[in-house]
Design an enzyme around this catalytic site. Sequence first.
Site, short mmCIF file in Angstrom:
data_model
loop_
_atom_site.label_atom_id
_atom_site.label_comp_id
_atom_site.label_asym_id
_atom_site.label_seq_id
_atom_site.Cartn_x
_atom_site.Cartn_y
_atom_site.Cartn_z
N GLN A 172 40.49 46.08 35.01
CA GLN A 172 40.09 47.10 34.04
C GLN A 172 39.56 48.35 34.77
OE1 GLN A 172 39.24 43.94 34.05
NE2 GLN A 172 39.21 43.04 31.99
N ASP A 173 39.63 49.49 34.12
CA ASP A 173 39.23 50.75 34.75
C ASP A 173 37.81 50.67 35.31
OD1 ASP A 173 41.66 51.83 34.12
OD2 ASP A 173 40.97 52.86 32.30
#
Length: 294
Positions: A172-173
């Site tokens: 995930q970012d």
Amino acid sequence: MDRERPCERDAFLSKCVVVYTTLIGKSYTLVCPNCSCLAQTYITYKRKKKVWVRVAFLTSLCAWILSSFYSYFILTNFNNTGDLTIVYSVPVQMYTLLSGLVRYMLKKDEYNILILGLDNAGKTTLLEHTKIKFTSGYTGKPFHKITATIGLNIGKISAMGVELLFWDLGGQDELQSLWDKYYSECHGIVYVVDSLDENRVDDSRLAFEKMITNEHLIGVPLLFLCNKQDMQGCLSVNQIREAFSDSATKMGKRDCSVRGVSALHGQGIEDAIVWLTQAVVKNNETRPPINKDD
């Protein structure tokens, strides 16, 4: 083994010499305390024949152990009453030596492998199928129960005489900022791309470029996997290669392999891991394994 004169005691049990070296052209010589006979053995150390060095060391050490056992461990004498007394002079030292030898002979070099890529690329599924293929009796968790990784997953396998410790990091970012915390300790990288998600290929490329240009990953072998090649409508390996073409000039000099796989069905995983194992072992001068002998 050349001796200046024959040992006066039993040739097998006497401590004529214990020689072990990991330096080319040098050796260490011990003189027999019983008869002062002299012997030398030279062992040429080569990484590709490391097993022979260990065998030579084991052989010479066993002779020393048996000699010590004969000379010091069991000594008999009679006390004033005429009873036979067994004198144990070095049991603790012998046990320590034997246990240390067993640990030395059985240990394997260990390499840390990062599994990176965007979330939902199939990294955890890849790790599970890798463990299934390389771990006898391991059936893995049901694939439909695998969820997005929050943090990291860890898995270890044995392959080609070494151990690979995999760190599957969340993609995930907000978690990508943690990737670089592991770079300095890794020996190889597995980067996974979701071949079915064409809309995020560019995002994956940007994450890849930020990762591969980090100074702590210079020269680290790269296994680039185009996952979900079993799915209809997925991008081909050549299409993904073309999408990442601008990144090629930023990779620097390193061993690299681009492959299509199916983490869900295990297609192509075994060959890919074998290649990666060979690559990290080949690179052990730059990135020594954790259990590398001095």
